[in-house]
Design a protein around this motif. Structure first.
Motif, PDB file in Angstrom:
ATOM      1  N   ILE A 442       0.832  -1.207   0.000  1.00 43.21           N
ATOM      2  CA  ILE A 442       0.000   0.000   0.000  1.00 43.21           C
ATOM      3  C   ILE A 442       0.868   1.259   0.000  1.00 43.21           C
ATOM      4  O   ILE A 442       0.529   2.255  -0.668  1.00 43.21           O
ATOM      5  N   VAL A 443       1.984   1.238   0.739  1.00 39.24           N
ATOM      6  CA  VAL A 443       2.904   2.387   0.740  1.00 39.24           C
ATOM      7  C   VAL A 443       3.368   2.684  -0.683  1.00 39.24           C
ATOM      8  O   VAL A 443       3.315   3.826  -1.158  1.00 39.24           O
ATOM      9  N   PHE A 444       3.798   1.659  -1.404  1.00 39.52           N
ATOM     10  CA  PHE A 444       4.312   1.881  -2.749  1.00 39.52           C
ATOM     11  C   PHE A 444       3.198   2.193  -3.747  1.00 39.52           C
ATOM     12  O   PHE A 444       3.407   2.921  -4.709  1.00 39.52           O
ATOM     13  N   LYS A 445       2.006   1.665  -3.506  1.00 39.53           N
ATOM     14  CA  LYS A 445       0.888   2.002  -4.390  1.00 39.53           C
ATOM     15  C   LYS A 445       0.515   3.470  -4.229  1.00 39.53           C
ATOM     16  O   LYS A 445       0.212   4.152  -5.212  1.00 39.53           O
ATOM     17  N   GLN A 446       0.546   3.972  -3.003  1.00 40.75           N
ATOM     18  CA  GLN A 446       0.281   5.395  -2.774  1.00 40.75           C
ATOM     19  C   GLN A 446       1.363   6.261  -3.402  1.00 40.75           C
ATOM     20  O   GLN A 446       1.066   7.295  -4.020  1.00 40.75           O
ATOM     21  N   GLU A 666       8.717   9.830   1.961  1.00 43.47           N
ATOM     22  CA  GLU A 666       7.871   8.638   1.874  1.00 43.47           C
ATOM     23  C   GLU A 666       8.563   7.521   1.107  1.00 43.47           C
ATOM     24  O   GLU A 666       8.430   6.342   1.448  1.00 43.47           O
ATOM     25  N   LEU A 667       9.316   7.900   0.058  1.00 42.73           N
ATOM     26  CA  LEU A 667      10.012   6.897  -0.745  1.00 42.73           C
ATOM     27  C   LEU A 667      11.074   6.187   0.082  1.00 42.73           C
ATOM     28  O   LEU A 667      11.208   4.959   0.028  1.00 42.73           O
ATOM     29  N   LYS A 668      11.833   6.973   0.856  1.00 38.95           N
ATOM     30  CA  LYS A 668      12.844   6.368   1.729  1.00 38.95           C
ATOM     31  C   LYS A 668      12.177   5.487   2.788  1.00 38.95           C
ATOM     32  O   LYS A 668      12.639   4.388   3.084  1.00 38.95           O
ATOM     33  N   GLN A 669      11.071   6.000   3.333  1.00 36.92           N
ATOM     34  CA  GLN A 669      10.347   5.232   4.336  1.00 36.92           C
ATOM     35  C   GLN A 669       9.871   3.913   3.747  1.00 36.92           C
ATOM     36  O   GLN A 669       9.992   2.858   4.379  1.00 36.92           O
ATOM     37  N   GLY A 670       9.343   3.971   2.518  1.00 38.25           N
ATOM     38  CA  GLY A 670       8.856   2.759   1.863  1.00 38.25           C
ATOM     39  C   GLY A 670       9.969   1.762   1.604  1.00 38.25           C
ATOM     40  O   GLY A 670       9.787   0.546   1.775  1.00 38.25           O
ATOM     41  N   VAL A 733      -6.311 -14.337   7.938  1.00 40.50           N
ATOM     42  CA  VAL A 733      -7.612 -13.867   8.428  1.00 40.50           C
ATOM     43  C   VAL A 733      -7.414 -12.871   9.575  1.00 40.50           C
ATOM     44  O   VAL A 733      -8.131 -11.873   9.685  1.00 40.50           O
ATOM     45  N   ILE A 734      -6.446 -13.143  10.441  1.00 46.84           N
ATOM     46  CA  ILE A 734      -6.153 -12.233  11.559  1.00 46.84           C
ATOM     47  C   ILE A 734      -5.480 -10.950  11.061  1.00 46.84           C
ATOM     48  O   ILE A 734      -5.782  -9.841  11.525  1.00 46.84           O
ATOM     49  N   ALA A 735      -4.562 -11.089  10.086  1.00 44.08           N
ATOM     50  CA  ALA A 735      -3.744  -9.953   9.629  1.00 44.08           C
ATOM     51  C   ALA A 735      -4.538  -8.941   8.813  1.00 44.08           C
ATOM     52  O   ALA A 735      -4.269  -7.736   8.888  1.00 44.08           O
ATOM     53  N   PHE A 736      -5.512  -9.390   8.025  1.00 40.06           N
ATOM     54  CA  PHE A 736      -6.212  -8.494   7.099  1.00 40.06           C
ATOM     55  C   PHE A 736      -6.835  -7.281   7.781  1.00 40.06           C
ATOM     56  O   PHE A 736      -6.570  -6.139   7.388  1.00 40.06           O
ATOM     57  N   PRO A 737      -7.671  -7.453   8.816  1.00 38.81           N
ATOM     58  CA  PRO A 737      -8.276  -6.254   9.433  1.00 38.81           C
ATOM     59  C   PRO A 737      -7.261  -5.364  10.128  1.00 38.81           C
ATOM     60  O   PRO A 737      -7.398  -4.132  10.112  1.00 38.81           O
ATOM     61  N   VAL A 738      -6.232  -5.975  10.727  1.00 40.71           N
ATOM     62  CA  VAL A 738      -5.196  -5.170  11.405  1.00 40.71           C
ATOM     63  C   VAL A 738      -4.449  -4.307  10.383  1.00 40.71           C
ATOM     64  O   VAL A 738      -4.222  -3.109  10.601  1.00 40.71           O
ATOM     65  N   ALA A 739      -4.067  -4.908   9.248  1.00 42.39           N
ATOM     66  CA  ALA A 739      -3.340  -4.178   8.200  1.00 42.39           C
ATOM     67  C   ALA A 739      -4.213  -3.083   7.608  1.00 42.39           C
ATOM     68  O   ALA A 739      -3.739  -1.965   7.356  1.00 42.39           O
ATOM     69  N   TRP A 740      -5.497  -3.393   7.389  1.00 46.13           N
ATOM     70  CA  TRP A 740      -6.397  -2.380   6.824  1.00 46.13           C
ATOM     71  C   TRP A 740      -6.490  -1.175   7.758  1.00 46.13           C
ATOM     72  O   TRP A 740      -6.402  -0.025   7.307  1.00 46.13           O
ATOM     73  N   TYR A 741      -6.665  -1.423   9.042  1.00 42.87           N
ATOM     74  CA  TYR A 741      -6.796  -0.329  10.007  1.00 42.87           C
ATOM     75  C   TYR A 741      -5.530   0.525  10.049  1.00 42.87           C
ATOM     76  O   TYR A 741      -5.600   1.762  10.034  1.00 42.87           O
ATOM     77  N   ALA A 742      -4.372  -0.132  10.092  1.00 47.91           N
ATOM     78  CA  ALA A 742      -3.096   0.596  10.186  1.00 47.91           C
ATOM     79  C   ALA A 742      -2.868   1.454   8.948  1.00 47.91           C
ATOM     80  O   ALA A 742      -2.487   2.624   9.044  1.00 47.91           O
ATOM     81  N   MET A 743      -3.103   0.898   7.761  1.00 53.01           N
ATOM     82  CA  MET A 743      -2.831   1.640   6.528  1.00 53.01           C
ATOM     83  C   MET A 743      -3.900   2.689   6.242  1.00 53.01           C
ATOM     84  O   MET A 743      -3.618   3.718   5.637  1.00 53.01           O
ATOM     85  N   HIS A 744      -5.119   2.442   6.691  1.00 50.67           N
ATOM     86  CA  HIS A 744      -6.161   3.463   6.556  1.00 50.67           C
ATOM     87  C   HIS A 744      -5.758   4.714   7.320  1.00 50.67           C
ATOM     88  O   HIS A 744      -5.904   5.839   6.825  1.00 50.67           O
ATOM     89  N   PHE A 750      -2.443  12.090   3.652  1.00 51.84           N
ATOM     90  CA  PHE A 750      -2.449  12.574   2.272  1.00 51.84           C
ATOM     91  C   PHE A 750      -3.833  13.110   1.927  1.00 51.84           C
ATOM     92  O   PHE A 750      -4.843  12.427   2.124  1.00 51.84           O
ATOM     93  N   ALA A 751      -3.866  14.343   1.409  1.00 52.57           N
ATOM     94  CA  ALA A 751      -5.147  14.912   0.995  1.00 52.57           C
ATOM     95  C   ALA A 751      -5.712  14.148  -0.196  1.00 52.57           C
ATOM     96  O   ALA A 751      -6.923  14.043  -0.361  1.00 52.57           O
ATOM     97  N   TYR A 752      -4.836  13.615  -1.039  1.00 49.43           N
ATOM     98  CA  TYR A 752      -5.242  12.833  -2.206  1.00 49.43           C
ATOM     99  C   TYR A 752      -4.593  11.465  -2.091  1.00 49.43           C
ATOM    100  O   TYR A 752      -3.368  11.357  -2.068  1.00 49.43           O
ATOM    101  N   ARG A 753      -5.414  10.446  -1.974  1.00 47.94           N
ATOM    102  CA  ARG A 753      -4.896   9.119  -1.661  1.00 47.94           C
ATOM    103  C   ARG A 753      -5.685   8.043  -2.381  1.00 47.94           C
ATOM    104  O   ARG A 753      -6.800   8.271  -2.851  1.00 47.94           O
ATOM    105  N   ILE A 754      -5.098   6.871  -2.403  1.00 51.32           N
ATOM    106  CA  ILE A 754      -5.751   5.727  -3.024  1.00 51.32           C
ATOM    107  C   ILE A 754      -6.829   5.181  -2.096  1.00 51.32           C
ATOM    108  O   ILE A 754      -6.821   5.428  -0.895  1.00 51.32           O
ATOM    109  N   ASN A 755      -7.762   4.451  -2.686  1.00 54.03           N
ATOM    110  CA  ASN A 755      -8.641   3.599  -1.905  1.00 54.03           C
ATOM    111  C   ASN A 755      -7.934   2.257  -1.765  1.00 54.03           C
ATOM    112  O   ASN A 755      -7.416   1.723  -2.751  1.00 54.03           O
TER     113      ASN A 755
END
Length: 795
Positions: A442-446, A666-670, A733-744, A750-755
Motif C-alpha cells: 500500500i505504501v508503494f501504491k500510494q 515517503e520513498l525512503k520510508q517505503g 484472516v487475523i492480519a487483514f483487518p489489522v493491516a487495513w486499520y493501520a494503513m487506513h 495525504f489529501a489525495y490518496r488511493i482507496n
C-alpha cells in the motif's frame, strides 16, 4: 548447540539478524529523538509560531515563523522572557571574492545573541561581537576555504549580490546533523536595518512578512500556558483591527510557543526552516523492530519445544539423579541467555557492516556510536537477559515438567497442548509477516499514485532557476534569445513554482450584487507573467490568460476553480468581467483556470488567484523544453544567462526533480519498510523451515510406509504441507483487518490518496502461502523422494 547443529544454527542466525535489525533501527530512533538536545539551554528555548483562522474557526495557515515586530514586542510586554533571538533564511545570494563567484543558498541573518541560544562553536572571532556590526558575515571552515584558500579569512571582504560588501568577522563550526536548522554562513541581523536590504521601519511595523524564525529563552520549568493565554490580548494591543475595526485581530490570528526539542518530530507547519522528521515514523520503525525481534524469539520457542523430545532422556536422567525443577529451568534459561549473548555480539558486527546501506536508504549519517552512552548501554546489556528469558521461558517450563518414569520407559510423547501453542506462535509470525507485506504494497501504491497522478499541468522538461531582478529591464531580449533555440518552447516568470508551497495571502473582496464585499475565505496568490500558463500548459475553464495586448491586465485577476467554488459562484461566466479587489489592487476577473496540484498531494487544492503585477516581483524562472537534445539545450540556456548576467552563476533544476523531492521522505520510508519487511518474512520462514524439517524427521517411518503402500510424491508433499498452510490461512484472516486499520490511518496524511484495493489482501495472503509452501515443500519433497527401505530398515 554442537549436538543439534541444525536447530542451533537456525536459532542463532534468526536471533542475530533480529537483533541486528533492532540495533540499526535503534540508532535511527536515537538520532531522530536527539534533535536540538545538544544545546545547553534546549529545555528553556521555545519557538514562536503563528496561525490564521478561516471563517469556520479552522486553521487555514500555520507558520513556524512570524513577523519581525513580534520578537522585540514580546520581550517588551513579557518580562519573564530572558532573551529573544531571530533567524531569517537568506535564500540564494551571489558571493564574489576576486575571480571566485558562486551562488550560496544556505545562509541566515542571525542576531548577535545567537550563541546564547544555540551551541554553535566559534573557531575564530569573538562570538559576543562577530555579528554585532551591520554587513558582517561568519563562515564555516569549508566556505572560507572555498573562497580564500589558505589565506586568513578574518577581515576579508566578500561581495554579495553585486552590491553589498560583507566583512568576514568569524569562523564557526557546522551545526551538528541533529539540529533542526543549518547554515554555512551567518549574516549579521543588524544589516537588515539598512533600507537597501529591508529597512528598520519594516522590522518594526511589517506584520505581513512572516518569515522570521523567533526563539525565546524562558526561565527553567516555566509554565508556557500562562504566557500563551495572554497572547490574544497582546495581539489586539500591538496589531490593528481587521475589517475596519469590526473584528479583533486575535479572532483571525494567534501566536503559540513550541518547545525547541519538539520541533523536529512533532512540528509539521506550513513553513519550516528545514524538512522535519515525523514521530509517526519513529513509532512505525519501533514497531517493526519489536516485530522482527518477536519473530526471532518465536523461532526459538518453536524450535526449542519441537526438539524437546530429543532431550527427554537427558531431562529424565537429570531428574533421577536429583535435579530439581527450578535447576532444570535455570539450566535451560541460562542456555537461552548465553545463545542470545552470542547472537548480540554477532549482531553488533552485522549492524556495523549494514550501517552504510541504512545510511543510503535513510539519507542520514547514522553511526553505532549513538549507542555508546551509559543511558543506552545499560539497557542494551539487559537485552540478552530479557530476550533470552522471553524466548526460553516457555521451553524451560515445558521441558522441566517431563515425568522421568515415562521418559525412561520410552512412553513419553510431546503433548497436544504443546503442539497447539506452537501453532499459535506460527500463526503470530505469519500474521506479522502478512501485515508487513500488505503495508509495503500500500505504501508503494500510494507513492506510485502520487507520481502518476494528473497534476493539471505539464511538469516534464521544465528547467527552473532563481529569477534575478537585474534582468527586469532586459528580460524581453533575454527571453527572445532563448526562444531562438527551437528546443526551447517557452520561458515564464513567477513568484513561486509548482512543487513549492502557496503561503502568500491577502484580503479579497468579490462582487455581491451591485457592490464588492470582503471575502472571508483565504485566497492564496501567485504573481505570474503572460507566459506562465502557456509554459505549464494549464487549461482555462473560462475567460482568457493575461496578454501583452491588454495594457490593463496588470489590474486583472485569474482565479482557479477552487476559488470560484469558495466564493459560492456556480457558473464561471458569472464572475468574468466583474470587479474584484485583492490586497490594494482593484480590477476585474478575466479568467478562470482549471484546478492544478501546485503543492504536493499532502495538501488539498486551495483557492488561488493569479496576478500580473505592474512592477515585476518575480523570484522564479521556468523554461519549458521540447525534450530534444537536453544537454545542448541546457548549455544554450547557460550561454544566454551568462550573456545577460555575467556575474551571476548559472544554477538550474528540472521541475520533475523538485516534484520527486516532495515525496522523498515517503520513498525512503517505503524502501526501509520493504527491507525490514523482507527480513521479517525471511526470519519467519527460517523458523518454519526448521520446524517443518523437524516435524518431517519425526514422520520418516510414516512416509516410508505410505510410499510402500503406493502413495505418490505429490500426495505426500500435500500431506506434510497442509497443516502448516492452514496456519498461514488463519494468520491471513487475523492480519487483514489489522493491516487495513493501520494503513487506513497512514493514508490520512495525504489529501489525495488511493482507496485500499481488496486484491492487495488476497495477493499478500497468496504470497505468504506461496513462500511458506516453498519453505516447507523443500523439506517435504526431500522426504518424499527418499528410499523407504532406509527409513523402515530398523523395524
Amino acid at each position: 548447540m554442537l549436538k543439534h547443529r541444525f536447530i542451533s544454527a537456525i536459532n542463532l542466525f534468526g536471533l542475530t539478524v533480529g537483533l541486528a535489525c533492532c540495533l540499526l533501527i535503534l540508532t535511527y530512533i536515537l538520532n531522530e529523538t536527539s534533535f536540538d538536545k545538544f544545546n545547553a539551554k534546549a529545555d528553556r528555548i521555545y519557538r514562536v509560531t503563528r496561525s490564521w483562522f478561516g471563517p469556520t474557526g479552522d486553521v487555514s495557515l500555520n507558520l513556524g515563523a512570524v513577523a519581525p515586530p513580534f520578537g522585540p514586542l514580546l520581550k517588551n510586554d513579557f518580562p519573564d522572557i530572558e532573551k529573544v533571538t531571530v533567524l531569517l533564511p537568506n535564500g540564494t545570494s551571489t558571493f564574489k571574492y576576486g575571480e571566485k563567484v558562486f551562488n550560496e543558498n544556505n545562509g541566515v541573518f542571525a542576531d548577535q545573541n545567537l550563541f546564547d541560544f544555540f551551541n554553535v562553536k566559534v573557531l575564530r572571532g569573538n562570538p559576543a561581537k562577530a555579528l554585532s556590526d551591520p554587513f558582517s558575515v561568519m563562515l564555516t571552515p569549508e566556505l572560507a576555504k572555498k573562497y580564500f584558500g589558505n589565506e586568513d579569512p578574518i577581515n576579508k571582504v566578500i561581495r554579495l549580490d553585486r552590491q553589498f560588501q560583507f566583512k568576514v568577522t568569524g569562523i564557526f563550526e557546522n551545526l551538528p546533523s541533529n539540529s533542526h536548522w543549518h547554515a554555512d554562513h551567518l549574516l549579521s541581523f543588524s544589516t537588515l536595518k539598512d533600507t537597501a536590504v529591508y529597512g528598520e521601519r519594516n522590522l518594526q511595523t511589517n506584520f505581513g512578512n512572516n518569515s522570521f524564525y523567533t526563539y525565546l529563552l524562558l526561565p527553567k520549568n516555566y509554565n508556557t500556558k500562562s504566557m500563551e493565554a495572554q497572547f490574544p490580548a497582546f495581539i489586539d494591543k500591538v496589531m490593528p483591527m481587521d475589517n475596519n475595526g469590526k473584528q479583533k485581530t486575535s479572532a483571525g490570528t494567534a501566536l503559540a510557543l513550541q518547545k525547541l526539542t519538539d520541533i523536529h518530530l512533532t512540528s509539521h507547519l506550513d513553513s519550516e526552516i528545514e524538512q522535519n522528521g515525523d514521530i509517526k515514523r519513529v513509532y512505525i520503525f519501533s514497531a517493526i523492530a519489536l516485530f522482527i525481534l518477536l519473530i526471532a524469539c518465536i523461532n526459538y520457542m518453536n524450535l526449542s519445544t519441537a526438539r524437546s523430545a530429543l532431550r527427554a532422556r537427558e531431562i529424565g536422567v537429570r531428574k533421577v539423579v536429583g535435579a530439581q525443577k527450578f535447576e532444570l529451568i535455570a539450566q535451560f534459561l541460562f542456555e537461552s541467555v548465553l545463545l542470545t549473548w552470542v547472537a548480540l555480539l554477532l549482531a553488533v558486527l552485522l549492524a556495523q557492516l549494514a550501517m552504510p546501506a541504512l545510511d543510503a536508504l535513510s539519507g542520514q549519517n547514522l553511526s553505532l556510536g549513538l549507542l555508546l552512552k551509559w543511558q543506552v548501554l545499560v539497557p542494551l546489556t539487559l537485552v540478552p537477559f530479557i530476550v533470552g528469558i522471553v524466548s526460553g521461558l516457555y521451553p524451560a517450563l515445558f521441558m522441566s515438567s517431563f515425568k522421568p518414569i515415562l521418559v525412561l520407559k520410552g512412553l513419553f510423547k510431546v503433548g497436544a497442548g504443546n503442539i497447539s501453542f506452537r501453532k499459535v506462535l506460527v500463526v503470530t509470525q505469519f500474521s506479522i509477516s502478512i501485515i508487513l507485506i500488505i503495508s509495503t504494497a500500500i505504501v508503494f501504491k500510494q507513492l506510485k499514485y502520487m507520481q502518476k497522478k494528473n497534476l493539471g499541468y505539464d511538469k516534464d522538461y521544465v528547467v527552473t532557476m532563481g529569477y534575478n531582478s537585474s534582468l527586469n529591464d532586459s528580460y524581453q531580449s533575454f527571453r527572445n534569445d532563448l526562444l531562438q533555440n527551437p528546443s526551447i518552447k517557452e520561458a515564464a516568470r513567477s513568484s513561486r513554482i509548482p512543487s513549492g508551497r502557496l503561503l502568500d495571502s491577502r484580503g479579497a473582496a468579490a462582487p455581491s450584487g451591485d457592490s464588492v464585499m470582503p471575502v472571508t475565505t483565504p485566497i492564496k496568490y501567485l504573481a505570474v507573467d503572460e507566459d506562465f500558463i502557456p509554459a505549464y500548459q494549464i487549461k482555462m475553464a473560462a475567460g482568457r490568460n493575461f496578454s501583452r495586448a491588454h495594457a490593463n491586465d496588470t489590474a486583472s485577476f485569474i482565479l482557479n476553480e477552487a476559488a470560484v467554488a469558495a466564493l459560492g459562484i456556480k457558473n464561471h461566466n458569472d464572475i468574468i468581467g466583474r470587479p474584484f479587489k485583492y490586497g490594494n489592487t482593484k480590477g476585474e476577473v478575466i479568467g478562470i483556470m482549471k484546478d492544478i496540484h501546485f503543492e504536493s498531494l499532502h495538501q488539498k487544492i486551495v483557492p488561488l488567484i493569479m496576478l500580473h503585477p505592474p512592477q515585476p516581483n518575480y523570484s522564479r524562472l521556468s523554461i519549458k523544453l521540447s525534450g530534444q537534445n537536453l544537454p545542448a539545450t541546457v548549455s544554450q540556456i547557460e550561454k544566454t544567462w551568462k550573456k545577460y548576467l555575467p556575474e551571476v552563476p548559472f544554477q538550474y533544476t528540472f521541475l520533475d526533480e523538485s516534484f520527486g523531492r516532495l515525496y522523498e521522505s515517503e520513498l525512503k520510508q517505503g524502501t526501509i519498510f520493504t527491507t525490514f519487511a523482507v527480513i521479517a518474512i525471511f526470519i519467519a520462514c527460517l523458523g518454519l523451515f526448521g520446524l517443518s524439517a523437524f516435524a518431517i524427521t519425526q514422520r520418516v517411518k510414516e512416509i516410508g510406509i505410505r510410499k510402500v503402500l503406493g502413495a505418490s510424491i505429490g500426495s505426500i508433499v500435500t500431506l506434510l504441507s497442509k497443516d502448516f498452510l492452514k496456519l498461514v490461512l488463519i494468520a491471513a484472516v487475523i492480519a487483514f483487518p489489522v493491516a487495513w486499520y493501520a494503513m487506513h490511518n497512514w493514508l490520512q496524511d495525504f489529501a489525495y490518496r488511493i482507496n485500499i484495493p481488496w486484491w492487495v489482501f488476497i495477493v499478500a495472503g497468496i504470497l505468504a502461502a506461496t513462500i511458506a509452501f516453498i519453505t516447507i515443500s523443500s523439506q517435504a519433497i526431500k522426504a518424499a523422494v527418499s528410499n523407504p527401505v532406509k527409513s523402515l530398515r530398523s523395524e
